[in-house]
Design a protein around this motif. Structure first.
Motif: not given
Ligand code: SF4
Length: 719
Positions: A21-30, A53-59, A188-193
């Protein structure tokens, strides 16, 4: 599994791929991480929350794995030159232990403090809390999650008897007929949501956003309420006032499942819509339309986030929305409910297992005798050896180096020099310490002040678990071991515990000094061993992980707590039959509007509020170093309305200075008609001259300890 060893390869993946999972926000995208000759790459992975989905931070997250700024050796400050120099692990850890022992000898055990982070895995959060309580035997531990969602946690505890961000799966958002977001900007904070919001509207649902700015999320809403910062509570009370007047309150639900409604009913009687409009600026017609959508909307969900929480009245503000949800009979009803959007990656799990000043693992209270007995039993110490509660994060930081305050601080995964309110003052407190130790993967602004810096592993180099915004426990899997010279946080804690036990006994408490081997065994570096112990320590607590195994997480796409037994069910949805209070009923609490801790005046005539941008995360230690993110959001800015800019003689792009009673910061102006003319905004991710937290107010909520990041009084001028 040994420290740093790779996870077993999940089915369908090659030995050079791992599902994590992504290292950043609480959505913890796979995501899937893949190693090849070109390095490590990120690939989106189908998971129930992000659905590919992933945002730019996760990518771009893998860019930091081999980043030139990465710390790969400990650093120790040279007393003669005042500079940080590379050191061996032995020298660095010896320096830490000698410093801790000296401070304990001079000033006692509570003179050493620990500050953790909401990005640490459950295993690390647990080990850090245990290390503070029985390794250092200090009451002083807290973490940066206090700045994130402690107000919603406190409001949830007093209303529902339990604190889980979302008491239902995220997928419920897509089915809601009406969805109200209060102070939340997931676009902005968790775009895949946002996929869930899009699905909700595609299904005919209505999205309503309450936010002082026209954010990317607000632009998608059917209705946007734009209140003056600090007036969300009054808006909620007015919405409940209208619901009562119109007969939309679910009286059977209130009678059968709650207590305390009469006092709330009497309180909101004074919040007739015109009064709320006068205070907040939200037109009566919009208040009525919102109340109608909530009161007659079928499946209805109310979500709050930092915009509602980060106030000196944050607990009461969230409580006002909980009151509204309870009055409408939402919590526990299929497809409906109240929830909070967690921010940090493990903001949820990080507070369940002992990093918070007043908590023991399993969301137990540290002043509860039964809780102390249980946890002390798991830890193999007498319950009376456990210290009592410490103090919340800001109070702790503000006491550092002061008479009677801690003189040594160990920081894991946090950067308070950028993220704390009134940051210049906190920076000064950190400089006043006898010993500052920072464990981090990069030289954060806090680490630059440290006496000892310990380089730690990154997310792709460690195993463990994270708990996402739904209370779903997930697996983090290592793709590769840490580079030479880098250790995991668990290994550092284990090493420190062993060395502290081996150090010369002092007159602090000679009887408590234990042999190193015993101490090391008590603090294993193996995350699987730590998780096994965490399960036992949490058993019977509110956040019960006893039935959660790593295998079960793998098999089920995560496991929702509470999950008391391995062969019993987990709990995707809470509150269907009862709340987690002694009598099973939810509690109403009457709450009323009160002014912000600092009001505008002739000298500081504008409201100032902070927030986030898509391409940066928290204090920016990591994301400011990622090339694509730096290009997208290179520096701080000050957003202000064109009318205000004209009045102040400021053009778009002009450098401006924002000044409060506590300090100033400078950044280019960004003109936007999407902000109120009486309010200015800046993101808080940046350090140095652009540090927005140089001006924020350190007034805190009396219940949660949450600082008032979202409103203070400032003056803005061309720099
Ligand atoms: S929304 Fe972005 S920062 Fe948050 S877990 Fe998904 S990819 Fe990572």
């Amino acid at each position: 599994m040994t420290d740093g060893a790779r996870s077993a390869t999940p089915p369908g993946l090659t030995p050079r791929e791992v599902a994590t999972h992504c290292p950043y926000c609480a959505l913890q995208c796979g995501m899937t991480l893949r190693a090849d000759d070109a390095g490590v790459t990120v690939h989106p992975r189908e998971f129930p929350t992000n659905r590919g989905g992933l945002c730019q931070k996760g990518w771009t997250a893998a860019e930091l794995l081999d980043h030139p700024d990465r710390l790969t050796t400990p650093l120790v400050r040279d007393a003669a030159t005042g500079e940080l120099h590379p050191a061996s692990w032995d020298d660095a850890l010896d320096r830490v232990v000698a410093g801790i022992r000296a401070v304990q000898h001079d000033a006692g055990r509570d003179a050493v403090a620990v500050f953790g982070g909401g990005g640490l895995t459950n295993e690390k959060a647990y080990a850090l809390g245990k290390f503070a309580r029985i390794g250092l035997r200090t009451r002083h531990i807290d973490y940066n999650g206090r700045f994130c969602m402690s107000s919603a946690a406190a409001a949830g505890m007093r209303a529902f008897g339990i604190d889980r961000g979302l008491p239902f799966p995220l997928a419920d958002l897509g089915r809601a007929d009406t969805l109200l977001l209060v102070g939340a900007n997931p676009a902005e904070t968790m775009p895949p949501l946002v996929r869930w919001l899009t699905e909700q509207r595609r299904n005919g649902g209505k999205l309503i956003v309450i936010d002082p700015r026209v954010t990317a999320t607000a632009r998608q809403a059917d209705l946007h309420l734009q209140p003056l910062p600090g007036t969300d509570l009054a808006v909620a009370n007015a919405l409940l006032h209208i619901a009562l007047t119109e007969g939309w309150v679910d009286r059977d639900y209130v009678a059968d499942r709650t207590t305390g409604f009469d006092a709330v009913r009497r309180g909101v009687a004074a919040w007739w819509p015109a009064r709320a409009e006068q205070l907040s600026g939200v037109p009566v017609a919009d208040l009525e339309a919102t109340a109608r959508a909530l009161g007659t909307g079928g499946r209805v969900i109310i979500l709050t986030a930092r915009g509602a929480e980060q106030h000196a009245k944050g607990v009461d503000t969230v409580t006002a929305y909980v009151n509204l949800a309870l009055a409408l009979g939402l919590p526990g009803r299929d497809g409906s409910g109240y929830g909070c959007l967690t921010g940090q990656g493990n903001g949820q799990g990080g507070r369940e297992h002992g990093q918070k000043a007043d908590q023991l693992p399993g969301y137990r209270k540290i002043d509860d005798p039964a809780a102390r007995e249980h946890v002390a039993g798991v830890w193999g110490v007498p319950a009376d050896e456990l210290p009592g509660p410490g103090v919340p994060a800001y109070q702790l930081l503000d006491s550092l180096g002061t008479p009677g305050g801690p003189r040594a601080l160990l920081v894991f995964g946090s950067n308070p020099v950028v993220s704390a309110p009134r940051a210049a003052r906190i920076e000064g407190r950190l400089r006043d310490l006898d010993l500052l130790v920072v464990a981090d993967l990069l030289l954060s602004e806090t680490a630059t002040l440290a006496d000892v810096v310990l380089p730690t592993a990154q997310w792709a180099e460690e195993d463990g678990t994270m708990t996402n915004l739904e209370g779903r426990v997930l697996r983090r899997r290592a793709l590769r071991p840490p580079p030479p010279g880098v250790r995991t946080d668990l290994a550092i804690i284990s090493d420190l515990a062993a060395r502290l036990a081996d150090a010369e006994p002092t007159d602090v408490d000679p009887a408590s000094v234990r042999p190193a081997a015993v101490a090391a065994a008590r603090f294993p570096a193996d995350p699987a061993a730590v998780f096994a112990e965490l399960r036992r320590a949490s058993a019977g607590g509110a956040a019960d992980y006893a039935g959660i195994s790593w295998d079960r997480i793998d098999a089920d796409d995560g496991v929702y707590w509470p999950c008391p037994t391995e062969d019993g069910p987990d709990t995707p949805r809470l509150f269907a039959d009862r709340f987690a209070t002694a009598d099973g009923r939810a509690r109403f609490h009457p709450v009323d509007h009160r002014p912000a801790a600092e009001e505008v005046c002739a000298t500081y005539p504008l409201h100032f509020t902070t927030g986030r941008v898509l391409a940066q995360y928290q204090s920016g230690t990591q994301t400011r170093r990622v090339a694509a993110l730096r290009r997208a959001a290179p520096e701080a800015f000050v957003e202000l309305h064109p009318d205000l800019a004209t009045r102040l003689g400021i053009d778009d792009g002009d450098p401006v200075r924002v000044t409060s009673r506590r300090g100033e910061f400078r950044a280019p102006a960004r003109l936007s008609a999407g902000i109120r003319p009486d309010t200015v905004f800046a993101p808080f991710h940046y350090a140095g001259a652009g540090r927005a937290n140089s001006v924020t107010n350190d007034a805190v909520d009396p219940i949660s300890g949450m600082p008032e990041f979202k409103i203070c009084a400032v003056r803005v001028e061309k720099a």
